[in-house]
Design a protein around this motif. Structure first.
Motif, PDB file in Angstrom:
ATOM      1  N   SER A   8     -14.817  32.627  -7.125  1.00  0.00           N
ATOM      2  CA  SER A   8     -13.693  33.172  -7.889  1.00  0.00           C
ATOM      3  C   SER A   8     -14.038  33.157  -9.371  1.00  0.00           C
ATOM      4  O   SER A   8     -14.947  32.445  -9.800  1.00  0.00           O
ATOM      5  CB  SER A   8     -12.427  32.361  -7.636  1.00  0.00           C
ATOM      6  N   TYR A   9     -13.309  33.967 -10.129  1.00  0.00           N
ATOM      7  CA  TYR A   9     -13.508  33.999 -11.580  1.00  0.00           C
ATOM      8  C   TYR A   9     -12.192  34.292 -12.278  1.00  0.00           C
ATOM      9  O   TYR A   9     -11.237  34.771 -11.671  1.00  0.00           O
ATOM     10  CB  TYR A   9     -14.577  35.023 -11.983  1.00  0.00           C
ATOM     11  N   VAL A  24      -6.665  34.319 -10.831  1.00  0.00           N
ATOM     12  CA  VAL A  24      -7.954  33.915 -10.266  1.00  0.00           C
ATOM     13  C   VAL A  24      -8.353  34.996  -9.278  1.00  0.00           C
ATOM     14  O   VAL A  24      -7.659  35.233  -8.296  1.00  0.00           O
ATOM     15  CB  VAL A  24      -7.863  32.541  -9.566  1.00  0.00           C
ATOM     16  N   THR A  25      -9.453  35.680  -9.568  1.00  0.00           N
ATOM     17  CA  THR A  25      -9.934  36.764  -8.727  1.00  0.00           C
ATOM     18  C   THR A  25     -11.008  36.228  -7.789  1.00  0.00           C
ATOM     19  O   THR A  25     -11.972  35.611  -8.226  1.00  0.00           O
ATOM     20  CB  THR A  25     -10.500  37.907  -9.583  1.00  0.00           C
ATOM     21  N   LYS A  26     -10.837  36.488  -6.508  1.00  0.00           N
ATOM     22  CA  LYS A  26     -11.809  36.037  -5.505  1.00  0.00           C
ATOM     23  C   LYS A  26     -12.847  37.131  -5.258  1.00  0.00           C
ATOM     24  O   LYS A  26     -12.575  38.310  -5.438  1.00  0.00           O
ATOM     25  CB  LYS A  26     -11.090  35.701  -4.202  1.00  0.00           C
ATOM     26  N   ASP A  45     -15.428  42.305  -4.873  1.00  0.00           N
ATOM     27  CA  ASP A  45     -14.207  41.609  -5.292  1.00  0.00           C
ATOM     28  C   ASP A  45     -13.097  41.805  -4.272  1.00  0.00           C
ATOM     29  O   ASP A  45     -13.063  42.798  -3.544  1.00  0.00           O
ATOM     30  CB  ASP A  45     -13.707  42.164  -6.627  1.00  0.00           C
ATOM     31  N   ASP A  46     -12.164  40.874  -4.270  1.00  0.00           N
ATOM     32  CA  ASP A  46     -10.943  40.973  -3.469  1.00  0.00           C
ATOM     33  C   ASP A  46      -9.918  41.741  -4.311  1.00  0.00           C
ATOM     34  O   ASP A  46      -9.441  41.238  -5.333  1.00  0.00           O
ATOM     35  CB  ASP A  46     -10.436  39.579  -3.128  1.00  0.00           C
ATOM     36  N   GLY A  51      -9.317  42.082  -8.266  1.00  0.00           N
ATOM     37  CA  GLY A  51     -10.716  42.461  -8.404  1.00  0.00           C
ATOM     38  C   GLY A  51     -10.937  43.939  -8.619  1.00  0.00           C
ATOM     39  O   GLY A  51     -10.026  44.757  -8.517  1.00  0.00           O
ATOM     40  N   MET A  52     -12.202  44.266  -8.899  1.00  0.00           N
ATOM     41  CA  MET A  52     -12.621  45.645  -9.118  1.00  0.00           C
ATOM     42  C   MET A  52     -12.937  46.315  -7.788  1.00  0.00           C
ATOM     43  O   MET A  52     -13.341  45.667  -6.837  1.00  0.00           O
ATOM     44  CB  MET A  52     -13.872  45.675  -9.989  1.00  0.00           C
ATOM     45  N   ASN A  53     -12.799  47.636  -7.746  1.00  0.00           N
ATOM     46  CA  ASN A  53     -13.139  48.417  -6.559  1.00  0.00           C
ATOM     47  C   ASN A  53     -14.651  48.547  -6.410  1.00  0.00           C
ATOM     48  O   ASN A  53     -15.380  48.521  -7.393  1.00  0.00           O
ATOM     49  CB  ASN A  53     -12.545  49.823  -6.646  1.00  0.00           C
TER      50      ASN A  53
END
Length: 79
Positions: A8-9, A24-26, A45-46, A51-53
């Motif tokens: 995650s970030y 929090v992006t997984k 990314d989720d 997240g990004m596509n």
């Protein structure tokens, strides 16, 4: 090291709106190549956690017990 990993970030830049910065992006990583120090693979990314596509590339290394990598996504996302 080769295999599937999750992580995650969070965004740290103050230029990004707080509602996005506090999320929090997984993400999922698949390490395809590893020579003992350097590695490469794919990252996704989720979307549901901000997240990004797309599926991106990841390249990195291990040094002094720390993992560092660069994530390159096929699409640019601007906040």
């Amino acid at each position: 090291m080769i295999g599937h990993w999750t992580g995650s970030y969070k965004y740290l830049s103050r230029r990004i709106p707080e509602e996005i910065r506090t999320r929090v992006t997984k993400f999922k990583i698949e390490i395809i190549e590893f020579d003992g120090n350097h590695f490469s693979g794919t990252v996704q990314d989720d979307i549901e956690t901000g997240g990004m596509n797309g599926v991106g590339k990841i390249v990195g290394f291990i040094k002094n017990g720390k993992v560092e990598f660069v994530k390159e996504m096929p699409l640019q996302t601007i906040y």
